[in-house]
Design an enzyme around this catalytic site. Sequence first.
Site, PDB file in Angstrom:
ATOM      1  N   SER A  32      13.445  -3.205   1.744  1.00 19.83           N
ATOM      2  CA  SER A  32      11.834  -3.279   2.360  1.00 19.83           C
ATOM      3  C   SER A  32      11.998  -2.215   3.690  1.00 19.83           C
ATOM      4  CB  SER A  32      11.704  -4.613   3.166  1.00 19.83           C
ATOM      5  OG  SER A  32      12.690  -5.166   4.264  1.00 19.83           O
ATOM      6  N   HIS A  33      10.825  -1.692   3.955  1.00 24.16           N
ATOM      7  CA  HIS A  33      10.502  -0.798   4.983  1.00 24.16           C
ATOM      8  C   HIS A  33      11.511  -1.069   6.369  1.00 24.16           C
ATOM      9  CE1 HIS A  33       8.786   1.007   8.539  1.00 24.16           C
ATOM     10  NE2 HIS A  33       8.585   2.149   7.625  1.00 24.16           N
ATOM     11  N   GLY A  34      11.439  -2.075   6.712  1.00 24.12           N
ATOM     12  CA  GLY A  34      12.173  -2.298   8.072  1.00 24.12           C
ATOM     13  C   GLY A  34      13.633  -2.271   7.787  1.00 24.12           C
TER      14      GLY A  34
END
Length: 259
Positions: free
Chosen positions: A214-216
């Site tokens: 995921s982005h985070g």
Amino acid sequence: MLANYVRLDDAGRAPDVVFARSAAEAEATIDALTVRAGGLRGRVVAAALHRARDLVGLRELPKYWLVTVLAAARSELAAVGADLASRGRLDTGDDVFFLSLDEAREDVDRRCVVRERRATYERELRRRHVPRIVLSDGTEPEALGTKDAPADGALTGVPASAGTVTGRVRVITDPQGARLEPGDVLVCPSTDPGWTPLFLTAGGLVMEMGGSNSHGAVVAREYGLPAVVGVRDAVARLTGVAEVRVDGTSGRVEPLVAS
């Protein structure tokens, strides 16, 4: 972003230092893999990895062109919406974005349909937990298979970026105008590129949604921040906590001090 640059109190956390260190680690890893592969195979590995590093920045180019095309399409649809609104078919011109293309072509009053869809849209915007996997019968395997919480009260999730850190909890649900003191642990529902400036001063990341890609999680690894993602109800459970220890290697988040 500039405000967060100014707030950095550790020269080792400055963006140019962080990225230079990461680049050096990447080159060292390429050298190690080249030696491990050896001979002709090693030279091929080195060439492929250097090529990937040179071109990886282009990964955003297709998205850029897609957004450009969508912006042009939205401009045309906005004109259609304005016309429908002027003839009483919609409440506002922006309502056209809640219609399909076929519906937008028809000279029909769509106000009731749009109100229902807008209500659904606004409800979904408030949803913080989105299942990563949903079976064909609508069940969520992760919810059914949730293990008992650790006896020590720790929260568990997906280990996303290795390392450990202890810091103050800063729960944020909207990045706009938000700031972190250097070393604060960012606790949030999820992230997108709009959250990236907060990573400059964050000491660690705890996120309710997402997996290791995921982005985070990806940005946390780029910045070298310990991170645990997919922590169910992290925002609610850590709102009253002053300090936590984040173990990005094992996927544990340990509340230490109540606020």
